[in-house]
Enzyme design. Structure first.
Site, PDB file in Angstrom:
ATOM      1  CE  LYS A 145      -2.554  -2.665  -0.652  1.00  0.00           C
ATOM      2  NZ  LYS A 145      -2.883  -2.690  -2.087  1.00  0.00           N
TER       3      LYS A 145
ATOM      4  N   GLY B 174       2.441   2.227  -2.823  1.00  0.00           N
ATOM      5  CA  GLY B 174       2.599   2.673  -4.216  1.00  0.00           C
ATOM      6  C   GLY B 174       3.353   1.672  -5.070  1.00  0.00           C
ATOM      7  CB  THR B 175       3.820  -1.988  -4.650  1.00  0.00           C
ATOM      8  OG1 THR B 175       3.869  -1.756  -3.255  1.00  0.00           O
ATOM      9  CG2 THR B 175       4.811  -3.032  -5.078  1.00  0.00           C
TER      10      THR B 175
ATOM     11  CD1 TRP C 179       2.591   5.274 -10.805  1.00  0.00           C
ATOM     12  CD2 TRP C 179       2.627   6.357  -8.846  1.00  0.00           C
ATOM     13  NE1 TRP C 179       2.694   6.616 -11.070  1.00  0.00           N
ATOM     14  CE2 TRP C 179       2.716   7.307  -9.878  1.00  0.00           C
ATOM     15  CE3 TRP C 179       2.632   6.821  -7.517  1.00  0.00           C
ATOM     16  CZ2 TRP C 179       2.801   8.674  -9.632  1.00  0.00           C
ATOM     17  CZ3 TRP C 179       2.710   8.181  -7.272  1.00  0.00           C
ATOM     18  CH2 TRP C 179       2.801   9.092  -8.316  1.00  0.00           C
TER      19      TRP C 179
ATOM     20  CG  HIS D 127       5.003  -6.323  -0.510  1.00  0.00           C
ATOM     21  ND1 HIS D 127       5.157  -5.020  -0.903  1.00  0.00           N
ATOM     22  CD2 HIS D 127       3.808  -6.730  -1.024  1.00  0.00           C
ATOM     23  CE1 HIS D 127       4.108  -4.649  -1.629  1.00  0.00           C
ATOM     24  NE2 HIS D 127       3.283  -5.668  -1.717  1.00  0.00           N
TER      25      HIS D 127
ATOM     26  NE  ARG E   9      -0.106   6.633  -0.144  1.00  0.00           N
ATOM     27  CZ  ARG E   9      -1.277   6.160  -0.536  1.00  0.00           C
ATOM     28  NH1 ARG E   9      -1.453   4.849  -0.650  1.00  0.00           N
ATOM     29  NH2 ARG E   9      -2.267   6.967  -0.832  1.00  0.00           N
TER      30      ARG E   9
ATOM     31  CB  SER F  34      -3.972   2.513   1.389  1.00  0.00           C
ATOM     32  OG  SER F  34      -3.966   1.809   0.191  1.00  0.00           O
TER      33      SER F  34
ATOM     34  NE  ARG G 156      -8.302   3.461  -0.473  1.00  0.00           N
ATOM     35  CZ  ARG G 156      -8.605   4.569   0.203  1.00  0.00           C
ATOM     36  NH1 ARG G 156      -9.857   4.836   0.458  1.00  0.00           N
ATOM     37  NH2 ARG G 156      -7.664   5.388   0.659  1.00  0.00           N
ATOM     38  CE  LYS G 157     -11.758   8.381  -1.119  1.00  0.00           C
ATOM     39  NZ  LYS G 157     -11.774   9.104   0.177  1.00  0.00           N
TER      40      LYS G 157
HETATM   41  P1  A3P Z   1      -5.148   4.303  -1.891  1.00  0.00           P
HETATM   42  O1  A3P Z   1      -5.710   3.098  -1.224  1.00  0.00           O
HETATM   43  O2  A3P Z   1      -4.783   5.386  -0.929  1.00  0.00           O
HETATM   44  O3  A3P Z   1      -5.981   4.811  -2.997  1.00  0.00           O
HETATM   45  P2  A3P Z   1       0.202  -0.717  -3.555  1.00  0.00           P
HETATM   46  O4  A3P Z   1       0.344  -0.597  -5.028  1.00  0.00           O
HETATM   47  O5  A3P Z   1       1.506  -0.692  -2.816  1.00  0.00           O
HETATM   48  O6  A3P Z   1      -0.669  -1.837  -3.174  1.00  0.00           O
HETATM   49  O7  A3P Z   1      -0.512   0.639  -3.080  1.00  0.00           O
HETATM   50  C1  A3P Z   1      -1.853   0.890  -3.408  1.00  0.00           C
HETATM   51  C2  A3P Z   1      -2.100   2.375  -3.301  1.00  0.00           C
HETATM   52  O8  A3P Z   1      -1.512   3.042  -4.424  1.00  0.00           O
HETATM   53  C3  A3P Z   1      -3.587   2.698  -3.346  1.00  0.00           C
HETATM   54  O9  A3P Z   1      -3.754   3.871  -2.566  1.00  0.00           O
HETATM   55  C4  A3P Z   1      -3.794   2.938  -4.832  1.00  0.00           C
HETATM   56  O10 A3P Z   1      -4.946   3.663  -5.128  1.00  0.00           O
HETATM   57  C5  A3P Z   1      -2.536   3.715  -5.166  1.00  0.00           C
HETATM   58  N1  A3P Z   1      -2.181   3.652  -6.591  1.00  0.00           N
HETATM   59  C6  A3P Z   1      -2.317   2.608  -7.443  1.00  0.00           C
HETATM   60  N2  A3P Z   1      -1.886   2.947  -8.663  1.00  0.00           N
HETATM   61  C7  A3P Z   1      -1.463   4.214  -8.593  1.00  0.00           C
HETATM   62  C8  A3P Z   1      -0.904   5.112  -9.556  1.00  0.00           C
HETATM   63  N3  A3P Z   1      -0.737   4.768 -10.807  1.00  0.00           N
HETATM   64  N4  A3P Z   1      -0.562   6.347  -9.134  1.00  0.00           N
HETATM   65  C9  A3P Z   1      -0.739   6.722  -7.851  1.00  0.00           C
HETATM   66  N5  A3P Z   1      -1.270   5.921  -6.904  1.00  0.00           N
HETATM   67  C10 A3P Z   1      -1.626   4.676  -7.266  1.00  0.00           C
END
Ligand code: A3P
Length: 309
Positions: A58, A60-61, A63, A117, A139, A147, A275-276
């Site tokens: 959670k 930003g993996t 991304w 992770h 983050r 998240s 998600r958001k």
């Molecule tokens: P939120 O739950 O706050 O929306 P991970 O990829 O490590 O599982 O993290 C997931 C978080 O990254 C989620 O945050 C998700 O919405 C956000 N996320 C996924 N893709 C993204 C992107 N391309 N740019 C920015 N945030 C992103």
């Protein structure tokens, strides 16, 4: 092995009847099968040319995976409209060491990228002896917690009413979350980066959002594929940023409707990873007391690192 788990500290979310129990093994909390996968992953023979994308869940993996994949494949798919990211879930483009070890060994993409992770001290020894590069994504901890809460809640199909945030908060503060304690995860990578600074790149989710261009350029340079001036001028950098943006990825059919098999969970919906993507969403969940408590913990646990979380 079964006997071992009987002796380990364990925790089951009280608001869930279906979630797996987490066990604390070698200092970190995780589900039993992930601990088992960790042991298997430790047999991985890292190469000096490998680049390991590391993070706590959670942070930003998804991304980071999309960006790194797009950077390294930009010549092969020389137009963003041809990128496999348009039809492939980012977690299927770059695999997790502790999840798809066999596939990683086959290296279908031919890229030197893999993700994990795992905490630093659980990494395969070859990661350290090979001196391969490590990108660490982190983050704002309060946003990670929110998240994570929603991810787990959705995973077990519970409504917000049936899954009180307070309990997730208390667990997280006690260090109980998948791959947690969260602060120990960050601290271990930070400490290792102090010893071998040229092999580490720390990227902060919020910085990447604020200034995608310079952070993505830094990432490209670190992974050995810097953008040329011509590429910048002709929009290659901009196209990658756009392609990997939340708006773009979260609206792709593959990420809206596909399912993923990861960490022993079948049918994990891709949409749960999008998600958001809002900074500061924690403000909608934390009371003043919660904020004070976690800020104090963060100060204490992160002291001396200089990392602002
Ligand atoms: P939120 O739950 O706050 O929306 P991970 O990829 O490590 O599982 O993290 C997931 C978080 O990254 C989620 O945050 C998700 O919405 C956000 N996320 C996924 N893709 C993204 C992107 N391309 N740019 C920015 N945030 C992103």
């Amino acid at each position: 092995m079964k006997e071992l788990y009987k002796t380990l500290p364990q925790h089951t979310y009280s608001w869930s009847l279906v979630i797996v129990t987490l066990y604390k093994y070698q200092g970190f909390w995780n589900a039993q099968h992930i601990h088992e996968n960790t042991i298997l992953a430790q047999s991985y023979e890292a190469q000096p040319s490998d680049v390991l994308l590391c993070s706590c869940p959670k942070s930003g993996t998804t991304w980071l995976k999309a960006l790194s994949f797009a950077i390294l494949t930009r010549e092969k798919f020389n137009h963003a409209s041809a990128s496999p990211l348009l039809t492939t879930f980012p977690h299927d483009c770059i695999l997790f060491l502790e999840n798809r070890l066999e596939k990683i060994k086959e290296n279908p993409s031919g890229l030197p990228l893999l993700a994990t992770h795992l905490r630093y001290s659980s990494l395969p020894k070859s990661v350290i002896t090979s001196n391969c590069k490590i990108v660490y994504m982190y983050r704002n901890i309060k946003d990670v917690l929110v998240s994570y809460y929603h991810f787990v809640r959705e995973l077990v199909s519970l409504s917000v009413e049936d899954a009180p945030f307070e309990e997730a908060f208390d667990d997280f503060c006690q260090g109980i979350s998948s791959f947690g304690p969260h602060w120990d995860h960050i601290r271990e990578y930070w400490k290792a980066s102090q010893e071998r600074p040229d092999r580490f790149l720390f990227l902060k989710y919020e910085d990447l959002k604020k200034d995608a261009s310079s952070n993505v350029k830094q990432l490209a340079k670190f992974v050995g594929c810097p953008f040329s001036v011509e590429e910048e001028k002709s929009g290659v950098l901009g196209n990658i940023i756009k392609l990997c943006s939340f708006d773009s990825l979260s609206n792709l059919e593959v990420n809206k409707s596909g399912k993923y098999q990861a960490y022993g969970i079948f049918g994990l919906e891709h949409r749960l990873f999008f998600r958001k993507a809002k900074d500061g969403d924690w403000e909608n969940y934390f009371t003043d007391e919660m904020k004070e408590k976690i800020d104090k913990l963060i100060d204490e646990k992160m002291s001396g690192t200089g990392l602002v979380l």
